[in-house]
Design a protein around this motif. Structure first.
Motif, mmCIF file in Angstrom:
data_model
loop_
_atom_site.group_PDB
_atom_site.id
_atom_site.type_symbol
_atom_site.label_atom_id
_atom_site.label_comp_id
_atom_site.label_asym_id
_atom_site.label_seq_id
_atom_site.Cartn_x
_atom_site.Cartn_y
_atom_site.Cartn_z
ATOM 1 N N SER A 88 0.889 -1.206 0.036
ATOM 2 C CA SER A 88 0.108 -0.129 -0.099
ATOM 3 C C SER A 88 0.877 1.344 0.048
ATOM 4 N N TRP A 89 0.541 2.155 -0.916
ATOM 5 C CA TRP A 89 1.285 3.492 -0.880
ATOM 6 C C TRP A 89 0.256 4.434 -0.482
ATOM 7 N N TRP A 90 -0.843 4.188 0.168
ATOM 8 C CA TRP A 90 -1.640 5.313 0.889
ATOM 9 C C TRP A 90 -1.058 5.805 1.937
ATOM 10 N N PRO A 91 -0.393 5.054 2.873
ATOM 11 C CA PRO A 91 0.186 5.508 4.232
ATOM 12 C C PRO A 91 1.427 6.811 3.760
ATOM 13 N N VAL B 266 2.837 12.614 3.051
ATOM 14 C CA VAL B 266 3.167 13.560 2.267
ATOM 15 C C VAL B 266 2.132 14.839 2.306
ATOM 16 N N ALA B 267 0.900 14.430 2.386
ATOM 17 C CA ALA B 267 -0.244 15.468 2.658
ATOM 18 C C ALA B 267 -0.140 16.273 3.816
ATOM 19 N N CYS B 268 -0.063 15.515 4.868
ATOM 20 C CA CYS B 268 0.267 16.036 6.228
ATOM 21 C C CYS B 268 1.528 16.812 6.666
ATOM 22 N N MET B 269 2.530 16.394 5.641
ATOM 23 C CA MET B 269 3.807 17.139 5.712
ATOM 24 C C MET B 269 3.390 18.677 5.221
ATOM 25 N N ALA C 33 -3.454 21.779 0.406
ATOM 26 C CA ALA C 33 -3.164 20.267 0.979
ATOM 27 C C ALA C 33 -4.184 19.608 1.528
ATOM 28 N N ILE C 34 -5.183 20.163 2.199
ATOM 29 C CA ILE C 34 -6.274 19.542 2.792
ATOM 30 C C ILE C 34 -7.119 18.469 1.953
ATOM 31 N N PRO C 35 -7.416 19.032 0.762
ATOM 32 C CA PRO C 35 -8.120 18.235 -0.085
ATOM 33 C C PRO C 35 -7.325 16.886 -0.410
ATOM 34 N N PHE C 36 -5.919 16.868 -0.821
ATOM 35 C CA PHE C 36 -4.936 15.971 -0.961
ATOM 36 C C PHE C 36 -4.978 14.782 0.052
#
Length: 133
Positions: free
Chosen positions: A84-87, A92-95, A111-114
């Motif tokens: 899985s690449w989702w984590p 990256v989005a949280c960064m 970044a929030i929608p991502f």
């Protein structure tokens, strides 16, 4: 779990006490350390509540036995997707959310929608595609 819950409870209470004392010592003029200490204590209390509440519902774990052996904790711990690449996408989005909070708020809005898309993708990973259940 009981021991870990109590550790988080004591650490959380200590952090809140230190945060209040820190606030009085700085005259509540410093807005980085005081809220950070209080929020850290609050997060520790959340974890303590969860661990203590969960420990009441499940039998004693090997870590709760003071004379237990390390081998008693062996076994299956859960299901994890090795491909899985989702984590990574969530990280990256949280960064970018944290970076945007530090630099410019418009980056947070982008970044929030991502981050939301990455969380949705991770939750529904096994609902579609080759690995659907």
């Amino acid at each position: 779990m009981k021991i870990l819950g109590m550790i988080f409870l004591y650490v959380g209470l200590f952090m809140i006490l230190v945060g209040v004392v820190y606030g009085f010592m700085t005259g509540f003029d410093e807005w980085a350390g005081f809220p950070a200490l209080l929020v850290t204590g609050l997060m520790c209390l959340f974890l303590a509540y969860f661990l203590i509440f969960t420990a009441r519902k499940i039998p004693d774990q090997p870590m709760d036995n003071y004379e237990g052996e390390i081998a008693e904790g062996a076994g299956e711990y859960g299901f994890y997707s090795p491909w899985s690449w989702w984590p990574f996408a969530i990280g990256v989005a949280c960064m970018f959310v944290v970076l945007g909070a530090a630099i410019a708020w418009w980056v947070v809005l982008i970044a929030i929608p991502f981050a939301a898309a990455a969380v949705i993708g991770w939750v529904y990973e096994y609902s579609r595609g080759d690995h659907a259940h």
